[in-house]
Design an enzyme around this catalytic site. Sequence first.
Site, PDB file in Angstrom:
ATOM      1  N   ASP A  92     -18.660  -2.443  -7.301  1.00  0.00           N
ATOM      2  CA  ASP A  92     -17.535  -3.200  -6.758  1.00  0.00           C
ATOM      3  C   ASP A  92     -17.449  -3.084  -5.243  1.00  0.00           C
ATOM      4  O   ASP A  92     -16.977  -3.999  -4.564  1.00  0.00           O
ATOM      5  CB  ASP A  92     -16.240  -2.685  -7.413  1.00  0.00           C
ATOM      6  CG  ASP A  92     -15.048  -3.572  -7.153  1.00  0.00           C
ATOM      7  OD1 ASP A  92     -15.239  -4.714  -6.698  1.00  0.00           O
ATOM      8  OD2 ASP A  92     -13.913  -3.126  -7.389  1.00  0.00           O
TER       9      ASP A  92
ATOM     10  N   CYS B 250     -11.773  -6.870   1.019  1.00  0.00           N
ATOM     11  CA  CYS B 250     -11.033  -7.765   0.134  1.00  0.00           C
ATOM     12  C   CYS B 250     -11.625  -9.158   0.255  1.00  0.00           C
ATOM     13  O   CYS B 250     -11.661  -9.719   1.347  1.00  0.00           O
ATOM     14  CB  CYS B 250      -9.558  -7.796   0.529  1.00  0.00           C
ATOM     15  SG  CYS B 250      -8.592  -8.937  -0.472  1.00  0.00           S
TER      16      CYS B 250
HETATM   17 MG    MG Z   1     -12.061  -3.648  -6.807  1.00  0.00          MG
END
Ligand code: MG
Length: 297
Positions: A10, A234
Amino acid sequence: MRIREVGPRDGLQNESVQLSVEEKLAWIHQLEEAGLSYIEVSSFVHPKWIPQLADADEVFKKLSRKPGIIYAALVPNERGLERALAAQVDEVSIFLSASEAHNQKNLNHSISETIASQERVIQKATEAGKSVRAYISTAFFCPYAGKTPITDVLKLIERFAKAGVREISIGDTVGQATPNHVEELFKRALAEVPARLLAFHPHDTRGTALANAYAAYMCGITAFDGATGGLGGCPYAPGAAGNVATEDLVYLFEGMNVATGINQEKLAQAATYIEAKVKRALPSHTLRTMPGEEVRG
Ligand code: MG
């Protein structure tokens, strides 16, 4: 307390830097040494979509596995599962959004189409003797549709629980949740399923990740996802923080006398390593307290 390190998957999938297989293995080795018992190593998504993780097969092949550690990988579909099984992953993770709009944009399918395909992945993985972890993203807010109704998240939790997944990770994908919201969601979820089935995946985009993790812990949640260094950023807000830094999570819980089984010094070293490799200052709070770090005003 179970800390899940998702940085190699991730984290790296949201970084523009391409690490070599050897650099990934060196980092994963440092995470093992720090005492992490769960490492999401990579993703078997098509290399066209995430070139940073195109070497998943090779990373797994060269991994020197330590007993007692779960080496997991994300699989987007049945083809990904085949690759993951060939690579001898310990656990596969699957991924959908609680928001219809986000699921459509991200996976190009409706939630019901996605979950039908994932139920086949869960069945096949289980038949092959592998456990499955399900991510529910945009569980609090969606960048397209706003606040996600808690009932929508509860329906997915129930469906994954019935399908036999080992753990369901509830994601604050846009880092917009606040502790009251986290508390409400987990209290309602825990009225339906046992705590061992649930994990929390906080993002620190607005600085609320640790407050939210604390709220989830106070509800009875004992599994948390983090990425070393706060790696990943992000995808909806360039330059903003994404995943909470694993070492900040560990600092919080160890300070509360909740044993994580993780050596904070070694974990900080792993964070220092990955920060140097991605060549940008990562959002980890712990990293800024390390010797040699300049103090910023
Ligand atoms: Mg994440």
